[in-house]
Design a protein around this motif. Structure first.
Motif, PDB file in Angstrom:
ATOM      1  N   LEU A  51      -5.848  -5.158   2.572  1.00 47.75           N
ATOM      2  CA  LEU A  51      -6.517  -3.995   3.040  1.00 47.75           C
ATOM      3  C   LEU A  51      -5.224  -2.934   2.975  1.00 47.75           C
ATOM      4  N   THR A  52      -5.497  -1.849   2.363  1.00 45.89           N
ATOM      5  CA  THR A  52      -4.618  -0.794   2.161  1.00 45.89           C
ATOM      6  C   THR A  52      -5.206   0.558   2.772  1.00 45.89           C
ATOM      7  N   VAL A  53      -4.563   0.970   3.838  1.00 42.63           N
ATOM      8  CA  VAL A  53      -4.901   2.375   4.346  1.00 42.63           C
ATOM      9  C   VAL A  53      -3.863   3.572   4.310  1.00 42.63           C
ATOM     10  N   TRP A  54      -3.970   4.402   4.708  1.00 40.86           N
ATOM     11  CA  TRP A  54      -2.965   5.569   4.356  1.00 40.86           C
ATOM     12  C   TRP A  54      -2.692   5.909   6.112  1.00 40.86           C
ATOM     13  N   GLU A  55      -1.483   6.113   6.487  1.00 34.74           N
ATOM     14  CA  GLU A  55      -0.995   6.514   7.666  1.00 34.74           C
ATOM     15  C   GLU A  55      -1.920   7.154   8.414  1.00 34.74           C
ATOM     16  N   GLY A  56      -2.051   6.926   9.819  1.00 36.91           N
ATOM     17  CA  GLY A  56      -3.199   7.809  10.348  1.00 36.91           C
ATOM     18  C   GLY A  56      -4.584   7.272  10.395  1.00 36.91           C
TER      19      GLY A  56
ATOM     20  N   LEU B 207      -2.165  -6.455   5.503  1.00 43.16           N
ATOM     21  CA  LEU B 207      -2.407  -5.027   5.614  1.00 43.16           C
ATOM     22  C   LEU B 207      -1.200  -4.156   5.184  1.00 43.16           C
ATOM     23  N   SER B 208      -1.442  -3.086   4.345  1.00 43.62           N
ATOM     24  CA  SER B 208      -0.495  -2.247   3.880  1.00 43.62           C
ATOM     25  C   SER B 208      -0.843  -0.811   4.240  1.00 43.62           C
ATOM     26  N   VAL B 209       0.001  -0.466   4.942  1.00 40.82           N
ATOM     27  CA  VAL B 209      -0.161   1.143   5.524  1.00 40.82           C
ATOM     28  C   VAL B 209       0.794   2.084   4.697  1.00 40.82           C
ATOM     29  N   ILE B 210       0.063   2.907   3.965  1.00 41.99           N
ATOM     30  CA  ILE B 210       1.037   3.935   2.998  1.00 41.99           C
ATOM     31  C   ILE B 210       1.272   5.126   3.805  1.00 41.99           C
ATOM     32  N   PRO B 211       2.484   5.578   3.818  1.00 42.25           N
ATOM     33  CA  PRO B 211       2.970   6.799   4.475  1.00 42.25           C
ATOM     34  C   PRO B 211       2.320   8.018   4.036  1.00 42.25           C
TER      35      PRO B 211
END
Lengths: 115, 113
Positions: free
Chosen positions: A11-16, A111-115
């Motif tokens: 799963l990849t999501v944006w920061e926040g 999980l990857s969270v992209i800044p």
């Protein structure tokens, strides 16, 4: 046979954003569901857990929602941070007498969270 | 606090070789576990020990032996390393048999040539 299943695999999501990790199980006798967080090169560490008598458990930005009837639970990570990038394991336990308790783990969600 | 120490961190063996992995904990916990972690398959229980002098097979015990030498130490032996035996082996401990919180070491990464 996988008794505890997790989705998605990654799963990849944006920061926040809120990340939602799903878990389902087959054994109605499972009574306790911990979630473990693992960073690369480290062992898993307990993040948050819930007993089957509850339907929700909150700890800061982390919330477990539990649906006993559907045998499903989910981990919500609110306001996701890059430091939350890790592998998350859902696990389940049958509380047995005689000391024969053991945790059954799912296959994990990366999980990857992209800044 | 306490710590789980696994040795070695990296283990390279030959096919057919007998290999031993070691684990020490200073939590003074009763229960110790060995898990195997393969990519995409999660953690699978190999052996566990509820108390000193106890040994229980997990779901993946075939091809492995274990030994609880004393309360603080738990060893795992791969009896005959296989070519597809490339994984991370994780040792964990918990205060008692309830398995409410497991404390994990950082693992031994096994590669079989």
């Amino acid at each position: 046979q996988q008794q505890v299943r997790q989705s998605p695999q990654s799963l990849t999501v944006w920061e926040g954003e809120t990340a939602i990790l799903n878990c389902s199980y087959e054994n109605s006798a499972f009574d306790y569901f911990p979630w473990y967080q693992q960073f690369p090169g480290e062992g898993p560490a307990l993040l948050i857990s819930i007993l089957s008598v509850s339907d929700k458990k909150e700890d800061g930005r982390f919330t477990i929602f539990f649906n006993k009837r559907e045998k499903k639970l989910s981990l919500h990570i609110a306001d996701s941070q890059p430091g939350d990038s890790a592998t998350y394991f859902c696990a389940a336990r049958v509380l047995a007498t005689g000391g024969n308790n053991k945790l059954t783990f799912g296959q994990g969600t990366v999980l990857s969270v992209i800044p | 606090g306490g710590i789980i120490t696994q040795t070695p961190k990296f283990l390279i063996g030959q096919e057919g070789q007998k290999l031993t992995l070691k684990c020490q904990q200073n939590f003074n916990h009763d229960t110790m576990y060995w898990y195997r972690q393969d990519s995409g398959k999660g953690l699978r229980l190999i052996y566990y020990s509820i108390t000193e002098n106890d040994l229980q097979k997990g779901d993946l015990s075939e091809g492995y032996d274990a030994s609880r030498e004393k309360k603080s130490s738990f060893s795992l032996t791969v009896t005959s390393a296989q070519k597809n035996e490339m994984a991370v082996f994780l040792c964990a401990s918990s205060i008692d048999w309830s398995a409410e919180t497991l404390y994990f070491g950082s693992g031994t990464r096994l590669t079989v040539l």
